[in-house]
Design a protein around this motif. Structure first.
Motif, PDB file in Angstrom:
ATOM      1  N   ARG A  42      19.349  43.908 119.972  1.00  0.00           N
ATOM      2  CA  ARG A  42      19.735  45.126 119.356  1.00  0.00           C
ATOM      3  C   ARG A  42      20.875  44.549 118.042  1.00  0.00           C
ATOM      4  O   ARG A  42      20.644  45.282 117.038  1.00  0.00           O
ATOM      5  CB  ARG A  42      20.498  45.980 120.315  1.00  0.00           C
ATOM      6  CG  ARG A  42      21.104  47.359 119.691  1.00  0.00           C
ATOM      7  CD  ARG A  42      21.782  48.266 120.559  1.00  0.00           C
ATOM      8  NE  ARG A  42      20.910  48.759 121.591  1.00  0.00           N
ATOM      9  CZ  ARG A  42      20.184  49.959 121.291  1.00  0.00           C
ATOM     10  NH1 ARG A  42      20.266  50.533 120.380  1.00  0.00           N
ATOM     11  NH2 ARG A  42      19.062  50.417 122.156  1.00  0.00           N
ATOM     12  N   LEU A  43      21.699  43.628 118.383  1.00  0.00           N
ATOM     13  CA  LEU A  43      22.583  43.351 117.148  1.00  0.00           C
ATOM     14  C   LEU A  43      21.606  42.912 116.037  1.00  0.00           C
ATOM     15  O   LEU A  43      21.916  42.984 114.920  1.00  0.00           O
ATOM     16  CB  LEU A  43      23.449  42.201 117.843  1.00  0.00           C
ATOM     17  CG  LEU A  43      24.418  42.552 118.795  1.00  0.00           C
ATOM     18  CD1 LEU A  43      25.166  41.293 119.172  1.00  0.00           C
ATOM     19  CD2 LEU A  43      25.396  43.739 118.196  1.00  0.00           C
ATOM     20  N   ALA A  77      21.434  44.130 112.279  1.00  0.00           N
ATOM     21  CA  ALA A  77      21.604  43.345 111.101  1.00  0.00           C
ATOM     22  C   ALA A  77      20.742  43.354 110.004  1.00  0.00           C
ATOM     23  O   ALA A  77      20.948  43.167 108.914  1.00  0.00           O
ATOM     24  CB  ALA A  77      21.973  41.775 111.728  1.00  0.00           C
ATOM     25  N   ARG A  78      19.530  43.236 110.521  1.00  0.00           N
ATOM     26  CA  ARG A  78      18.316  43.049 109.606  1.00  0.00           C
ATOM     27  C   ARG A  78      18.399  44.401 108.788  1.00  0.00           C
ATOM     28  O   ARG A  78      17.820  44.263 107.687  1.00  0.00           O
ATOM     29  CB  ARG A  78      16.999  43.124 110.299  1.00  0.00           C
ATOM     30  CG  ARG A  78      16.795  41.802 111.163  1.00  0.00           C
ATOM     31  CD  ARG A  78      16.297  40.846 110.148  1.00  0.00           C
ATOM     32  NE  ARG A  78      16.043  39.503 110.898  1.00  0.00           N
ATOM     33  CZ  ARG A  78      16.114  38.099 110.491  1.00  0.00           C
ATOM     34  NH1 ARG A  78      16.473  37.937 109.046  1.00  0.00           N
ATOM     35  NH2 ARG A  78      15.812  37.332 111.222  1.00  0.00           N
ATOM     36  N   LYS A  79      18.721  45.532 109.370  1.00  0.00           N
ATOM     37  CA  LYS A  79      18.701  46.791 108.651  1.00  0.00           C
ATOM     38  C   LYS A  79      19.771  46.674 107.369  1.00  0.00           C
ATOM     39  O   LYS A  79      19.771  47.490 106.395  1.00  0.00           O
ATOM     40  CB  LYS A  79      18.833  48.160 109.347  1.00  0.00           C
ATOM     41  CG  LYS A  79      17.869  48.101 110.444  1.00  0.00           C
ATOM     42  CD  LYS A  79      18.039  49.368 111.464  1.00  0.00           C
ATOM     43  CE  LYS A  79      16.853  49.521 112.152  1.00  0.00           C
ATOM     44  NZ  LYS A  79      17.088  50.770 113.317  1.00  0.00           N
ATOM     45  N   THR A 106      18.821  36.629 103.533  1.00  0.00           N
ATOM     46  CA  THR A 106      20.052  36.201 104.313  1.00  0.00           C
ATOM     47  C   THR A 106      19.714  35.746 105.714  1.00  0.00           C
ATOM     48  O   THR A 106      18.942  36.620 106.530  1.00  0.00           O
ATOM     49  CB  THR A 106      20.966  37.555 104.365  1.00  0.00           C
ATOM     50  OG1 THR A 106      21.299  37.792 103.073  1.00  0.00           O
ATOM     51  CG2 THR A 106      22.221  37.062 105.288  1.00  0.00           C
ATOM     52  N   LEU A 107      20.330  34.696 106.103  1.00  0.00           N
ATOM     53  CA  LEU A 107      19.764  34.010 107.391  1.00  0.00           C
ATOM     54  C   LEU A 107      20.533  34.766 108.498  1.00  0.00           C
ATOM     55  O   LEU A 107      21.709  35.000 108.392  1.00  0.00           O
ATOM     56  CB  LEU A 107      19.967  32.597 107.424  1.00  0.00           C
ATOM     57  CG  LEU A 107      19.127  31.607 106.426  1.00  0.00           C
ATOM     58  CD1 LEU A 107      19.562  30.417 106.304  1.00  0.00           C
ATOM     59  CD2 LEU A 107      17.747  31.745 107.121  1.00  0.00           C
TER      60      LEU A 107
END
Length: 297
Positions: free
Chosen positions: A186-187, A191-193, A199-200
């Motif tokens: 979920r985290l 973050a991807r959104k 960005t890694l």
């Protein structure tokens, strides 16, 4: 090794260094040295090592006296032995004496970091692992110290908290204490959104039982923190098996990184384990300055 250098990044730190050391002027030299006296001096290596910071030295000298003539005999990244003449400076004697300590402070510190980095890099030569730095840098010196790491043969990790997501144990603990869903999947999705493409996202694991969950989450890098090399080898095999099963669907490889208590004595063991990256705080926070002197002839 040559490394890119941006002088805009060092303007403030150089002016601060000049202000704190020279202030309103070198009163000793101003009293005893004639205003028109000219001299020539040499920067001499007092021990073997890797030189880094020559562009900084030249820049500092020009800020103190634009008429000083700085001539490098070598390039940053060169290995020197005791007694090697690194560079020469010519101009007003008062200017040379005023600049001496500021120049040496930059050159010795950065050369020390480059030398320390190079020792680690040499230990993992022949393996795929890259030696990387951390954020454990001297406040205000991060750009310079990470430059020295590159000169020494290392690779820069994230510059700061703003350019690379790294989910650590404290993030997960806080999420749990705040009664948020702290599941790593979920985290990472959250973050991807919110981040820009490219960005890694990296996540720390402290136990092999966490490896599959982190891989399932779709991270770019798995960080093995304070895990012994034999266990990391097993974890990497788990990652490879995961990629074998999922690779056709995801189309990307997961990078692996080791950190925590990495020393010059054990770094090769981590490289042998098969990690892609080894982050070493000691190359910046504990590097000893290279012994360099300035001698007026």
């Amino acid at each position: 090794m040559q490394a890119e250098f941006d002088f805009e990044e060092i303007k403030e730190i150089v002016q601060l260094a000049i202000k704190e050391d020279i202030g309103d002027g070198d009163i000793t030299s101003n009293i005893f040295i004639p205003d028109d006296s000219e001299s020539e001096g040499a920067l001499i290596a007092k021990e073997a090592g890797i030189v880094a910071g020559l562009p900084v030295a030249g820049y500092v000298l020009l800020q103190i006296d634009k008429d000083l003539i700085f001539t490098s005999n070598i390039e940053d990244g060169s290995r020197v032995e005791r007694g090697t003449e690194i560079a020469r400076v010519k101009g007003l004697t008062i200017s040379l004496l005023s600049a001496e300590r500021v120049v040496l402070n930059f050159l010795q510190r950065l050369s020390g970091i480059a030398t320390a980095t190079n020792r680690f890099a040499e230990k993992v030569k022949g393996y795929k692992a890259q030696i990387m730095d951390t954020r454990k840098t001297t406040p205000g010196w991060r750009y310079l110290e990470k430059y020295a790491v590159r000169v020494g043969g290392g690779v820069n990790h994230r510059m700061g908290l703003y350019d690379h997501i790294l989910i650590k144990d404290n993030h997960l603990k806080i999420m749990e204490s705040e009664k948020e869903n702290g599941a790593i999947v979920r985290l990472v999705k959250k973050a991807r959104k919110q981040i820009e493409n490219g960005t890694l996202i990296e996540a720390e694991v402290e136990d092999l039982s966490q490896v599959k969950d982190v891989a399932d989450a779709g991270v770019d890098i798995i960080l093995f923190d304070n895990i012994e090399p034999s266990k990391i080898r097993k974890a990497i095999n788990m990652v490879k098996e995961y990629e074998k099963n999922q690779g056709a669907r995801t189309g990307k490889a997961i990078l692996t990184e080791a950190s925590g208590n990495i020393t010059i004595q054990n770094v090769e063991d981590y490289a042998k384990a098969g990690v892609d990256r080894i982050s070493v705080g000691a190359i910046t926070h504990s590097a000893r300055a290279l012994d360099i002197s300035f001698e007026i002839s």
